[in-house]
Write an enzyme that holds these catalytic residues in place. Structure first.
Site, short mmCIF file in Angstrom:
data_model
loop_
_atom_site.label_atom_id
_atom_site.label_comp_id
_atom_site.label_asym_id
_atom_site.label_seq_id
_atom_site.Cartn_x
_atom_site.Cartn_y
_atom_site.Cartn_z
N LYS A 1 11.76 16.74 -1.75
CA LYS A 1 11.60 16.46 -3.18
C LYS A 1 10.66 17.50 -3.80
CE LYS A 1 9.31 13.33 -6.30
NZ LYS A 1 8.29 12.35 -6.43
N TRP B 1 1.30 5.55 0.99
CA TRP B 1 1.08 6.30 2.21
C TRP B 1 0.09 7.44 2.05
CZ3 TRP B 1 2.52 10.89 0.32
CH2 TRP B 1 3.65 10.99 -0.51
N SER C 1 4.48 4.00 -6.62
CA SER C 1 5.22 4.64 -7.70
C SER C 1 5.47 3.68 -8.86
CB SER C 1 6.57 5.15 -7.17
OG SER C 1 7.42 4.06 -6.96
N LYS D 1 1.12 -5.17 3.32
CA LYS D 1 2.24 -4.35 3.77
C LYS D 1 1.85 -2.88 3.63
CE LYS D 1 6.50 -2.31 2.32
NZ LYS D 1 6.15 -1.17 3.10
N THR E 1 8.62 1.47 -8.37
CA THR E 1 8.43 0.28 -7.53
C THR E 1 7.56 -0.74 -8.26
OG1 THR E 1 8.61 1.70 -5.61
CG2 THR E 1 7.78 -0.50 -5.23
N TYR F 1 10.02 -9.11 -9.76
CA TYR F 1 9.94 -10.13 -8.71
C TYR F 1 9.08 -11.29 -9.19
CZ TYR F 1 11.35 -6.29 -5.55
OH TYR F 1 11.99 -5.25 -4.95
N CYS G 1 -2.31 10.15 -6.81
CA CYS G 1 -1.88 9.75 -8.16
C CYS G 1 -2.83 10.26 -9.24
CB CYS G 1 -1.72 8.24 -8.24
SG CYS G 1 -3.18 7.36 -7.74
N LEU H 1 0.81 -1.22 0.00
CA LEU H 1 0.00 0.00 0.00
C LEU H 1 0.84 1.27 0.00
CD1 LEU H 1 -2.59 -1.03 2.73
CD2 LEU H 1 -2.70 -1.40 0.28
N GLU I 1 -1.17 -0.27 -9.72
CA GLU I 1 -1.87 1.02 -9.86
C GLU I 1 -0.83 2.07 -9.52
OE1 GLU I 1 -3.34 4.15 -9.67
OE2 GLU I 1 -4.28 3.67 -7.76
N GLU J 1 5.95 13.26 -12.01
CA GLU J 1 4.92 13.25 -10.98
C GLU J 1 5.51 13.87 -9.71
OE1 GLU J 1 3.58 9.49 -9.37
OE2 GLU J 1 1.52 10.23 -9.35
#
Lengths: 505, 310
Positions: A353, A168, A246, A192, A249, A256, A303, A166, A268, A398
């Site tokens: 950032k 934040w 993101s 997670k 990720t 993986y 997003c 998930l 997403e 973004e």
């Protein structure tokens, strides 16, 4: 939702909180195997909220093992759909009963304005869970038209053990988007939460146990991406990973999957969403209101934020004036103060950032039409840059902060071309009074959700997800979300046995 | 927030309480016993455990025993303070005073007689935890308390990181399996003397053993073989030599009296037991003498053989 309290009352609720801080596995809280913890702090004040269990691959493995055990013995997956519904509805009731505590916890943990937590995140959490719970005993499987010599059933079965990773920015709401359809479908889960925002997910897991969700069905493993996210993505016994976060990720989760058991992956991801305002847009006040909400809601940490305003030259000045007027109503400050519409950035790193984009935008000579300032290394003013070209970083990357980039265009065609000139494709808005143009634009923009004359994401009944690098593999919300947590199975029954028509002997 | 995880490794002696002929506590004899245990190298002392006859001691007596233990143990052994009581309010007060007087860990048992539900037990445990905010060793002893700590209890108390260990005294080997497999984060301490070998085999690293009141060296030898050397062949021989004692203790029906008599054999004052218990008769004493003598000789020879080989 109940009425809002005062700042002092919220502070009193906050003082009474005793957040759970360990991972939740097999129906109970557990420290990490290593015994390590990390600090979860209030981003608005830096105050320590809890020392949260810093889990690692061993914890993930144990949770997956327990989730698998629960799935295979059918304590949840084979429960009658009506019984699953009942337990999930009970969880909704418990969330409602504890909504104030959850709202304050969410605000403290994430920096989100309390008013949003109370009026959006908590009610939407309940709504999402209720919707999927109510759905589960109303879905029928199919039979295929295969003639009289066979019956072919096309059935959906829960996919198995789902890993949910998930973000934040909407800790509770994204939790609901994942667990509601997956649990309703009968899956077991290892969730997670983002490292910055673990506390409400742990509380929900506790309430789920209270509601009667069997042990091992919903597990929450807290910790970092490398320590928990990667082992979950690489785990040979996880059937599917659903990830919101993101694009960088997201790519990792695909790797993986390829490097492990080819688990299904639903992504997403990010967006750089266009907000197209054409010259013939009606009611510029309303347009401005929507543009401001699109750009600044949730501090722009969203997003689907409308971060690119693509506006036709004829209407630009008039619109910008109104946007500025509306944006001034958005107060930034203490998230627990219900008067504030903008809270804190999620953490110092992210603040830096976003601030970097502000500094770069100014250095590059873009006009700061509004805001541009920061406070306390925590808060960022809603900021508008004018004179941005679609090739600028401000228009391509973004930012995930309250920063709106204004790009001026001279025609409908140019507007569509600019809107589509992005690697993302999550959401878009079009403002025009011409119905034909509106529909054409909605068709032309390559994005998962296109809203006309408003900004939004649809609701629980409509799928949410992206085109291009904004998403992959499925959709959140709606019955399509349910489908992605299931496997399709064909059951073919041969009816041609001679005995059936009595011709034997 | 919770305390840093404490690793329970070694022999933890539930210290007897020596009573004089008038049944008042002989604090000097208690201090001597504590000193003896610390000198013997046990890793921890448990004050206010069953072996200490906590259930017939006043709050003030229990706190004073803690103070004496802390003073003598200093940093050489940890002190676990029992908070057990029929009355939960008394347990809370004991927890508070335990923290105030320097207990390193509190022992948290189910309250006897009231037969609480698992949810009620968990809420009780969490309340005591808040009162002390110290590492906790749970104490499951259904034979004396009437209830077991079940899975629902463990799931609920898990909210606090202080619940770090459990002294499992049910005698039900299936519970050991359940704890080891489903609650690996809760350290298991053997609380059933005749099952020590089984506990160690399942990964327990500590043993709360009443027999160490008078045979610390022998109990340490088993811990050494199982946990430090992982030599279960040797451990089985040591345990086998200990079994006659275990039988007397766990199945003899006079657990505390036998332990106290063991201390007497070893040359320290252990005194009377408080009512309703009564001391050992002549035959019981003779049996204990025999068992202890044989045990010491046998284990000494196993250890001698071992050191000769090295």
């Amino acid at each position: 939702m109940t009425d809002l309290l005062t700042l002092e009352e919220y502070q009193a609720v906050a003082a009474d909180l005793n957040p759970a801080s360990m991972s939740f596995v097999d129906g109970g809280f557990r420290p990490s195997v290593s015994g390590n913890t990390f600090e979860s702090t209030n981003p608005a004040t830096g105050e320590l909220l809890a020392n949260v269990a810093a889990c690692n691959a061993e914890d993930v493995d144990f949770a997956v093992h327990k989730a698998r055990e629960a799935f295979e013995d059918g304590r949840w997956s084979k429960l009658h759909p009506g019984e699953r519904k009942e337990i999930l509805i009970k969880l909704c009731k418990l969330v409602k009963r504890n909504s104030r505590e959850l709202a304050v916890l969410e605000s403290l943990d994430s920096g989100k304005p309390i008013a949003d937590c109370e009026s959006i995140d908590i009610p939407e959490f309940i709504h999402t869970l209720t919707w999927h719970a109510e759905l589960i005993d109303k879905i029928y499987d199919q039979t295929a038209p295969v003639g009289n010599d066979a019956i072919a059933m096309v059935v959906r079965e829960p996919i198995g053990v789902v890993g949910a990773v998930l973000p934040w920015n909407f800790p509770l709401l994204m939790l609901a988007w994942k667990i509601a359809p997956a649990l309703a479908a009968g899956c077991s889960m290892v969730v997670k939460p983002a490292e910055q925002t673990s506390l409400t997910a742990l509380r929900i897991a506790e309430l789920a146990m209270e509601a009667g969700l069997p042990k091992g069905v919903l597990n929450v493993i807290t910790g970092g991406g490398a320590e928990v996210g990667e082992p979950l993505g690489m785990h040979m016994d996880v059937d599917m990973v659903t990830f919101t976060g993101s694009t960088v990720t997201g790519r990792r989760f695909l790797r993986y999957a390829a490097d492990s058991n080819l688990k299904k992956v639903v992504l997403e991801l990010g967006g750089k969403n266009p907000c197209i305002v054409l010259n013939d847009a009606e009611n510029l006040d309303k347009v401005a209101e929507q543009v401001v909400a699109a750009a600044f809601w949730n501090m722009g940490e969203n997003c689907s934020a409308g971060s690119r305003l693509i506006v036709e030259a004829g209407v630009k000045d008039a619109l910008l004036e109104r946007i500025k007027a509306h944006a001034r109503d958005w107060n930034t400050g203490n998230p627990l103060d219900p008067q504030n519409q903008l809270g804190a950035m999620i953490d110092a790193g992210h603040f830096a950032k976003v601030d970097g984009y502000l500094q770069q935008g100014k250095a590059d000579g873009h006009d700061v039409v509004l805001g541009g300032g920061t406070e306390n290394g925590t808060f960022i003013q809603p900021t508008i840059f004018d004179g941005v070209s679609n090739s600028d970083a401000l228009a391509r990357e973004e930012i995930f902060g309250p920063v709106l980039s204004v790009i001026t265009v001279n025609s409908y065609d140019e507007a569509i071309a600019v809107a589509n000139d992005t690697e993302y494709g999550l959401a878009a808005s079009v403002f025009t009074a011409n119905a034909k143009k509106a529909i054409r634009a909605a068709q032309a923009v390559r994005a998962g959700t296109v809203t006309v004359n408003c900004f939004g994401e649809g609701d629980i009944t409509t799928p949410f997800g992206g085109y291009k690098q904004s998403g992959f593999g499925g959709r959140d919300n709606s019955i399509h979300a349910h489908d992605q947590y299931t496997e399709l199975k064909t059951i073919w029954i041969d009816l041609s046995d001679d005995a059936v028509d009595g011709s034997v002997d | 927030m919770g305390n840093t995880t404490m690793h329970f490794e070694g022999i933890y002696t539930p210290v007897i309480t020596p009573f004089g002929e008038d049944h008042s506590i002989d604090y000097d004899a208690f201090a001597a016993q504590v000193q003896y245990l610390v000198d013997s190298g046990v890793q921890g002392l448990m004050v206010g455990g069953t072996t200490g006859e906590y259930y017939v001691e006043s709050h003030e007596e229990r706190v004073k025993l803690l103070e004496i233990s802390k003073q003598i143990a200093a940093d050489k052994a940890i002190v676990i303070f029992g908070t057990g009581s029929v009355n939960p309010d008394h347990s809370i007060k004991l927890a508070e005073d335990g923290a105030k007087h320097g207990a390193d860990v509190i022992l948290l048992a189910t309250p006897p007689y009231s037969l609480p539900t698992q949810r009620e037990l968990a809420l009780h445990a969490l309340t005591i935890d808040r009162a002390a905010n110290l590492p906790i060793m749970l104490y499951n002893y259904p034979d004396r308390m009437g209830v077991n700590m079940e899975e629902e209890f463990f799931d609920r108390v898990g909210r606090s990181a202080n619940f770090m260990a459990i002294k499992e005294s049910s005698g039900d080997i299936n519970r050991l399996h359940m704890l080891a497999r489903d609650y690996p984060h809760i350290q298991t301490a053997c609380g059933m003397d005749d099952q020590a070998l089984e506990f160690f085999a399942w990964g327990a690293k500590s043993w709360v053993c009443a027999g160490s009141n008078f045979l610390p060296k022998e109990h340490l030898a088993l811990y050494q073989a199982c946990v430090l050397e992982n030599d279960f062949n040797k451990a089985r021989r040591i345990m086998s030599a200990m079994m006659p004692l275990m039988r007397v203790l766990e199945q003899g029906g006079k657990f505390i009296q036998s332990v106290k008599y063991g201390v007497t054999i070893d040359g320290r004052y252990s005194g009377e037991v408080r009512r309703p218990l009564r001391g050992l008769n002549k035959d019981d004493k003779r049996a204990m003498n025999q068992v202890v003598k044989t045990l010491k000789t046998t284990i000494a020879s196993i250890l001698a053989e071992d050191s000769a080989e090295q």
